[in-house]
Structures are given as structure tokens and as C-alpha cells.
Enzyme design. Structure first.
Site, mmCIF file in Angstrom:
data_model
loop_
_atom_site.group_PDB
_atom_site.id
_atom_site.type_symbol
_atom_site.label_atom_id
_atom_site.label_comp_id
_atom_site.label_asym_id
_atom_site.label_seq_id
_atom_site.Cartn_x
_atom_site.Cartn_y
_atom_site.Cartn_z
ATOM 1 N N GLU A 72 -70.103 -60.462 -67.535
ATOM 2 C CA GLU A 72 -71.295 -60.561 -68.385
ATOM 3 C C GLU A 72 -72.341 -61.522 -67.818
ATOM 4 O O GLU A 72 -73.422 -61.631 -68.368
ATOM 5 C CB GLU A 72 -70.890 -60.985 -69.800
ATOM 6 N N HIS A 121 -64.097 -63.865 -61.104
ATOM 7 C CA HIS A 121 -63.456 -62.594 -60.708
ATOM 8 C C HIS A 121 -62.006 -62.536 -61.212
ATOM 9 O O HIS A 121 -61.524 -61.482 -61.611
ATOM 10 C CB HIS A 121 -63.449 -62.450 -59.178
#
Ligand code: PAF
Length: 283
Positions: free
Chosen positions: A145, A35
Site C-alpha cells: 500500500e 516485501h
């Protein structure tokens, strides 16, 4: 940093920032280095960074870990402050109290990979991301991703629904030993964590076979045999086109990507890598 819990308050705050570019980083909290890389990318690309934390019940199927999903708000706040986030949006509930009457639906793109065993998951994702887009109205939004199928579906959502927001992907972040970072890694026992390493290892082995010019059919058969030998409770191991998510053709293409999902104990983990290693996205 502002911590905002009400939609109206967030709208008021952001109405003062509309002359600047705004990036949204949607999360379910339990923030980790993956994150942080999304937040850093957001800061590079926009003036104002909004991180949302919301554990969206609609994307969890029955029997999944909605109740158990780690909520670590205090730690998340510290990470966001350290990373210079402008606004942390943590709504209590985004859905109307009398239940979900309107939602979005994904077609076909959720009939493969994770969509097969997580029925309705991507409908829940697009519904909540669409809500967050309507509330924040950012210029761009960043997604990892690791959740490649999610990213692909969200790109298609903004295209199909004419939503004027750029969906930006950010490279998967790994632990030093190769394990893809995930909030769910904290469920793993030491033994399970060791077993989880087989997932990134097999993807690397398959890349090596591709570099030697082996056929995709052979590469998949080696991968499946390896995971079976390691006694992995496999959901799927597949090579697909990373843009269309359709099965890869026999001829190697730069857009071929290997996708894996497995249950490690009670924890569902996913990973992916490009089949042709030198094309690994290092952004
Ligand atoms: O990737 C996630 O954490 C979630 O699916 C998202 C995009 C925040 C939607 O709830």
C-alpha cells in the site's frame, strides 16, 4: 526453493501445482521488511508462493534511477529461503530483443499524483505486471500500500481487462522512527534520512488536525507550510479519495487519504496515510 530464470521452466514447474492456490509477489528485488510482509501475507492466503524479481526498464523515465537501482540478488535469495518462498522467478529480460512494440496504457488515473512527474511510469507498471500475470497465472497477487496509486491502477486493470486474478493490498511497513520502508531508502545519506522523516511526521500531524475537526483546506495549508519550513523539495501533498484518486471533497469521508511525494537529495520518496487515523489499515 526453486530459482527459475526461464518463462518455459516456470510454466512447467507451475503446471504441476495448478490444483493448489498460487500467489504472486511481484518485486524489483532489494527486498526489505516491507516485501517480507507481502510474502507472509501471500503464504497466509495461498499454498504456493512465487516471488518475481525484475527491474522493469519500461517504468523508469529518462533520468530516473534504472541503472542505479539496487540489485542485491544474493541477499534476496536468502530472505526468500528464510520466508519459505516456493519459487523465485528472476527472468533476465521479459521484452522482445527488438524493442517494445506492444504495451498497455493507463488513462486518467495516471494524470494525478506520481503520474504527473513520472510520465509513462504506470504504463510500464501495468505492462510488466500483465506479463507476469500471463506467465504465472496466479490466483492472487500481493502489492504494498505504500505504492497506493499503483495498487489502485492494478485493481482497475484486472477489473477492466477481465483478468481472473485478485489484486490484494498489504499494509505499508515503517521503520521504527516512522520512515516508510523503500528499496530507495538506501540511497539516503544520514542527513537526508533525517530530512526524510518529515514526510511521515507531516502526515501524522495532518491526521491529528483532522481528529481535531479542522477543515481539509486548513490541514493542507499547515502541511505545506511545515514542509516548506523544513526546506523539503516537494512534488505533491494532497488529500484524495483513496478509491477514485479524485480530489477529496470538503466533507470528511472514511476514504480520504493523504499522499505525499518529495525529492530528498536525489531520491524520490512517497508516503501516504488515511486522513482519519482510527481507520488505519492494520491488516
Ligand atoms: O512495486 C514494484 O516493485 C514494481 O512497480 C512492480 C509492481 C514489481 C512492477 O515492476
Amino acid at each position: 526453493m526453486q530459482v527459475i530464470k526461464q518463462v518455459q521452466a516456470l510454466r512447467r514447474y507451475l503446471s504441476e501445482c495448478r490444483q493448489d492456490s498460487i500467489a504472486l509477489v511481484p518485486t524489483m528485488g532489494c527486498l526489505h521488511a516491507g516485501h517480507v510482509s507481502l510474502i507472509r501475507k501471500a503464504k497466509r492466503l495461498a499454498d504456493v508462493v512465487v516471488v518475481s524479481i525484475y527491474v522493469n526498464h519500461l517504468q523508469f523515465s529518462e533520468g530516473e534511477d534504472f541503472e542505479q537501482y539496487p540489485r542485491t540478488f544474493e541477499d534476496d535469495v536468502k530472505i526468500c529461503v528464510a520466508e519459505g518462498v516456493d519459487v523465485l522467478f528472476q527472468p533476465k529480460n521479459l521484452y522482445t530483443d527488438d524493442g517494445v512494440k506492444i504495451s498497455l496504457q493507463v488513462h486518467e488515473m495516471d494524470g494525478v499524483l506520481c503520474g504527473v512527474s513520472r510520465l509513462g511510469h504506470f504504463d510500464g507498471v501495468v505492462t510488466v505486471v500483465n506479463m507476469l500475470f500471463n506467465i504465472v497465472q496466479p490466483n492472487l497477487a500481493i502489492f504494498g500500500e505504500k505504492d497506493w496509486q499503483q495498487l489502485t491502477i492494478l485493481r482497475r486493470m484486472v477489473a477492466d481487462l477481465h483478468i481472473p486474478i485478485s489484486v490484494v493490498g498489504s499494509a505499508l511497513v515503517r521503520e521504527d522512527d516512522g520512515l516508510a520502508m523503500s528499496s530507495r531508502n538506501r540511497y539516503l545519506t544520514d542527513l537526508e534520512r533525517e530530512k526524510a522523516l518529515f514526510l511521515s511526521q507531516i502526515l501524522q500531524k495532518m491526521q491529528a488536525l483532522a481528529a481535531q475537526g479542522e477543515s481539509k483546506q486548513y490541514i493542507i495549508s499547515v502541511g505545506l507550510a511545515y514542509l516548506q519550513e523544513a526546506d523539503i523539495d516537494l512534488d505533491y501533498l494532497e488529500i484524495r479519495d483513496e478509491q477514485s484518486l479524485l480530489p477529496a471533497t470538503a466533507i470528511p469521508k472514511p476514504t480520504d487519504r493523504i499522499f505525499v511525494a518529495a525529492m530528498i537529495g536525489h531520491t524520490r520518496l512517497i508516503d501516504n496515510m488515511p486522513l482519519l487515523k482510527n481507520l488505519e489499515n492494520v491488516a
